[in-house]
Motif scaffolding. Structure first.
Motif, PDB file in Angstrom:
ATOM      1  N   ILE A  10      24.932  29.386  41.366  1.00 24.62           N
ATOM      2  CA  ILE A  10      25.856  30.278  40.648  1.00 24.62           C
ATOM      3  C   ILE A  10      26.426  31.327  41.603  1.00 24.62           C
ATOM      4  O   ILE A  10      27.629  31.583  41.621  1.00 24.62           O
ATOM      5  CB  ILE A  10      25.139  30.956  39.462  1.00 24.62           C
ATOM      6  CG1 ILE A  10      24.815  29.910  38.397  1.00 24.62           C
ATOM      7  CG2 ILE A  10      25.986  32.072  38.860  1.00 24.62           C
ATOM      8  CD1 ILE A  10      23.871  30.387  37.334  1.00 24.62           C
ATOM      9  N   GLN A  11      25.539  31.905  42.407  1.00 21.95           N
ATOM     10  CA  GLN A  11      26.006  32.938  43.339  1.00 21.95           C
ATOM     11  C   GLN A  11      26.999  32.361  44.352  1.00 21.95           C
ATOM     12  O   GLN A  11      28.027  32.965  44.648  1.00 21.95           O
ATOM     13  CB  GLN A  11      24.802  33.612  44.021  1.00 21.95           C
ATOM     14  CG  GLN A  11      24.198  34.657  43.082  1.00 21.95           C
ATOM     15  CD  GLN A  11      22.731  34.985  43.353  1.00 21.95           C
ATOM     16  OE1 GLN A  11      22.073  34.322  44.153  1.00 21.95           O
ATOM     17  NE2 GLN A  11      22.229  36.004  42.680  1.00 21.95           N
ATOM     18  N   TRP A  14      30.359  31.597  42.563  1.00 23.28           N
ATOM     19  CA  TRP A  14      31.098  32.828  42.250  1.00 23.28           C
ATOM     20  C   TRP A  14      31.772  33.356  43.513  1.00 23.28           C
ATOM     21  O   TRP A  14      32.879  33.879  43.465  1.00 23.28           O
ATOM     22  CB  TRP A  14      30.129  33.862  41.655  1.00 23.28           C
ATOM     23  CG  TRP A  14      30.728  34.775  40.639  1.00 23.28           C
ATOM     24  CD1 TRP A  14      30.863  36.116  40.760  1.00 23.28           C
ATOM     25  CD2 TRP A  14      31.246  34.437  39.341  1.00 23.28           C
ATOM     26  NE1 TRP A  14      31.433  36.637  39.613  1.00 23.28           N
ATOM     27  CE2 TRP A  14      31.675  35.630  38.731  1.00 23.28           C
ATOM     28  CE3 TRP A  14      31.384  33.236  38.636  1.00 23.28           C
ATOM     29  CZ2 TRP A  14      32.248  35.667  37.450  1.00 23.28           C
ATOM     30  CZ3 TRP A  14      31.942  33.269  37.363  1.00 23.28           C
ATOM     31  CH2 TRP A  14      32.371  34.467  36.790  1.00 23.28           C
ATOM     32  N   GLY A  15      31.086  33.190  44.633  1.00 22.58           N
ATOM     33  CA  GLY A  15      31.630  33.637  45.916  1.00 22.58           C
ATOM     34  C   GLY A  15      32.878  32.857  46.332  1.00 22.58           C
ATOM     35  O   GLY A  15      33.660  33.314  47.169  1.00 22.58           O
ATOM     36  N   LYS A  16      33.053  31.672  45.744  1.00 26.09           N
ATOM     37  CA  LYS A  16      34.216  30.849  46.103  1.00 26.09           C
ATOM     38  C   LYS A  16      35.457  31.195  45.296  1.00 26.09           C
ATOM     39  O   LYS A  16      36.524  30.611  45.504  1.00 26.09           O
ATOM     40  CB  LYS A  16      33.898  29.363  45.863  1.00 26.09           C
ATOM     41  CG  LYS A  16      32.958  28.789  46.893  1.00 26.09           C
ATOM     42  CD  LYS A  16      32.714  27.314  46.637  1.00 26.09           C
ATOM     43  CE  LYS A  16      31.595  26.809  47.521  1.00 26.09           C
ATOM     44  NZ  LYS A  16      31.004  25.570  47.025  1.00 26.09           N
ATOM     45  N   LEU A  17      35.326  32.109  44.359  1.00 26.01           N
ATOM     46  CA  LEU A  17      36.481  32.403  43.497  1.00 26.01           C
ATOM     47  C   LEU A  17      37.551  33.181  44.249  1.00 26.01           C
ATOM     48  O   LEU A  17      38.728  33.146  43.872  1.00 26.01           O
ATOM     49  CB  LEU A  17      36.039  33.147  42.235  1.00 26.01           C
ATOM     50  CG  LEU A  17      35.106  32.335  41.330  1.00 26.01           C
ATOM     51  CD1 LEU A  17      34.738  33.131  40.086  1.00 26.01           C
ATOM     52  CD2 LEU A  17      35.744  31.005  40.924  1.00 26.01           C
ATOM     53  N   GLY A  18      37.097  33.875  45.283  1.00 25.37           N
ATOM     54  CA  GLY A  18      38.002  34.531  46.220  1.00 25.37           C
ATOM     55  C   GLY A  18      39.217  35.215  45.615  1.00 25.37           C
ATOM     56  O   GLY A  18      40.353  34.820  45.895  1.00 25.37           O
ATOM     57  N   GLY A  19      39.010  36.207  44.784  1.00 24.22           N
ATOM     58  CA  GLY A  19      40.134  36.989  44.272  1.00 24.22           C
ATOM     59  C   GLY A  19      40.777  36.424  43.018  1.00 24.22           C
ATOM     60  O   GLY A  19      41.688  37.042  42.474  1.00 24.22           O
ATOM     61  N   LEU A  66      30.465  39.690  34.161  1.00 26.97           N
ATOM     62  CA  LEU A  66      29.701  38.517  34.598  1.00 26.97           C
ATOM     63  C   LEU A  66      29.266  38.672  36.055  1.00 26.97           C
ATOM     64  O   LEU A  66      28.175  38.246  36.435  1.00 26.97           O
ATOM     65  CB  LEU A  66      30.516  37.231  34.388  1.00 26.97           C
ATOM     66  CG  LEU A  66      30.783  36.897  32.912  1.00 26.97           C
ATOM     67  CD1 LEU A  66      31.709  35.695  32.788  1.00 26.97           C
ATOM     68  CD2 LEU A  66      29.468  36.621  32.162  1.00 26.97           C
ATOM     69  N   THR A  67      30.117  39.308  36.868  1.00 27.89           N
ATOM     70  CA  THR A  67      29.735  39.572  38.265  1.00 27.89           C
ATOM     71  C   THR A  67      28.495  40.479  38.296  1.00 27.89           C
ATOM     72  O   THR A  67      27.554  40.225  39.051  1.00 27.89           O
ATOM     73  CB  THR A  67      30.909  40.226  39.029  1.00 27.89           C
ATOM     74  OG1 THR A  67      32.024  39.344  38.966  1.00 27.89           O
ATOM     75  CG2 THR A  67      30.560  40.493  40.479  1.00 27.89           C
TER      76      THR A  67
END
Ligand code: HEM
Length: 141
Positions: A10-11, A14-19, A66-67
């Protein structure tokens, strides 16, 4: 139960959402009002047309929450306590609706991430959203 591997997936995801967080939140809300029209009754004061300022603004807030939840994944009850009060006591959102938003968010994430939204990630996100939903619903008892 979220495993250590689920949390890692999940972490990373989420890090791949990039903005794109705001866009994803807005897309999920848009899908929710479209696919589950009764959810619109909670937003009589919103302009629910796709891409409206209110949808975008609210999408951003939901994703930011959610973050926070992901950062505090071992302590969701405490991290989401205020939000839980809000949804239970003030907004009185019927808990059935949490599942709808969760489904819609998953479609938004899958659309965005394509192959990166693997079955393992999907399963982890599903468990995570169930955990978030139970915290948001725990004050109803
Ligand atoms: C407000 C998060 C599910 C209806 C909010 C806010 C956040 C949030 C962060 C803003 C709080 C603030 O301004 O202090 C979440 C999360 C959810 C969830 C993380 C589940 C994963 C739902 C569902 C509904 C709903 C399923 C109804 C179908 C509302 C409404 C507001 C709100 C009506 C107030 C909007 C406004 O007037 O600005 N939510 N929410 N929420 N939420 Fe939720």
């Amino acid at each position: 139960m979220l495993t250590a591997e689920d949390k890692k997936l999940i972490q990373q995801m989420w890090g791949k959402l990039g903005g794109a967080e705001e866009e994803i939140g807005a897309d999920a809300l848009n899908r929710m009002s479209h696919s589950y029209p009764p959810t619109k009754t909670y937003f009589p004061h919103f302009d629910l047309s796709p891409g409206s300022d209110q949808i975008r603004g609210h999408g951003k807030k939901v994703v930011a929450a959610l973050t926070t939840a992901i950062k505090n994944i071992d302590n969701l009850s405490q991290a989401l306590s205020e939000l839980s009060n809000l949804h239970a006591y003030n907004l009185r959102v019927d808990p059935v609706n949490f599942k709808f938003l969760s489904q819609c968010l998953q479609v938004s994430l899958a659309t965005r991430l394509g192959k990166d939204y693997s079955p393992d990630v999907h399963s982890a996100v599903d468990k995570f959203m169930s955990a978030v939903a139970s915290v948001l619903a725990e004050k109803y008892r």
